[in-house]
Design an enzyme around this catalytic site. Structure first.
Site, PDB file in Angstrom:
ATOM      1  CB  SER A 150      -0.078   2.055  -1.530  1.00  0.00           C
ATOM      2  OG  SER A 150       0.883   1.482  -2.414  1.00  0.00           O
ATOM      3  CE1 TYR A 163      -1.592   6.099  -5.320  1.00  0.00           C
ATOM      4  CE2 TYR A 163       0.091   4.645  -4.412  1.00  0.00           C
ATOM      5  CZ  TYR A 163      -1.214   4.873  -4.801  1.00  0.00           C
ATOM      6  OH  TYR A 163      -2.156   3.869  -4.671  1.00  0.00           O
TER       7      TYR A 163
END
Length: 258
Positions: A150, A163
């Site tokens: 990400s 995350y």
């Protein structure tokens, strides 16, 4: 199952292929000549929609159920996958693994519980590590692995500490794996999407006009990313033209937060 009209470029396994980025990757690969196996957690109907799209492109496709956060199920899944390879493709191995399946959270660091932490770790880091471990013996020499990371591993967004931490781990894992599997000619890279308009995180980027506008204003190319942007990037990174790229982190964010 459809019967392909020409020889396949290979067989790709994409986790989380029933929706979003995984679905787009499966369709792009099908259009480029790959056969595809996808996994899904619960939505068998959505998974079959992806299968149908790949078959529409003239390739073979299979959907298998898998919870990528349940490490104890991986050995049984590998046997199910091996059986699908034999029955559908007449092969004992496959050519590319895309570790894409994921969940999300939006909890500040000081409010993050151990349960929340473990939920993300099991899917995004522990699951990726051990699923790859159990599947690598089935991967051909000269094969390819993409671990989806990400943009949040580079830039900051509130509520994404846990995350992003897992995605940072995935990027380190990818570099180490590239070195360890290099003698077999297996390429390993991490692909880091920016904010994409999908149903991920309850569809916030896609459905919230304020968030959409904020992302577009902070992206060099002036818009929010679409699933097709990432599906195309996956297909490109798996192509033979990218055969000298391994151990890299490649960000596909349109230039977010430069």
């Amino acid at each position: 199952m459809s019967t392909s009209s020409s020889s396949s470029l290979g067989i790709a396994l994409i986790t989380g292929g029933s929706r979003g980025l995984g679905k787009s990757a499966a369709i792009h690969l099908g259009k480029r000549g790959w056969d595809v196996v996808i996994t899904y957690a619960q939505r068998a109907d959505a998974a079959q929609e992806t299968v149908a799209e790949v078959e529409k492109a003239g390739r073979k496709a299979v959907a298998l159920q898998l919870n990528t956060g349940e490490v104890g199920s991986f050995k049984a899944f590998a046997e199910t996958f091996r059986a699908a390879l034999r029955e559908t493709f007449g092969r004992e191995n496959f050519d590319a693994l895309v570790n894409n399946a994921g969940n999300s959270s939006n909890v500040p660091f000081l409010e993050t519980t151990e349960q929340e932490f473990d939920s993300l770790m099991n899917v995004h880091l522990k699951g990726v590590f051990f699923l790859t471990q159990v599947l690598v013996p089935l991967l051909t020499d000269g094969g390819r692995i993409i671990n989806i990371s990400s943009g949040l591993a580079r830039f900051y967004t509130p509520g994404k500490t846990t995350y992003a931490t897992m995605k940072g781990g995935v990027e380190v894992f990818s570099r180490y794996l590239a070195k360890e599997l290099g003698p077999r000619g297996i390429r390993v890279n991490s692909l880091a999407p920016g904010a994409i308009a999908t149903d991920f995180s309850n569809g916030t980027v896609r459905d919230n006009p304020q968030v959409n506008a904020f992302v577009a204003a902070n992206t060099a190319l002036g818009r929010v990313g679409q699933p097709e942007d990432i599906g195309g990037a996956v297909a490109a990174l798996l192509s033979s033209e990218m055969g000298w790229v391994s151990g890299e982190r490649i960000e596909a964010s349109g230039g977010m937060f430069l």
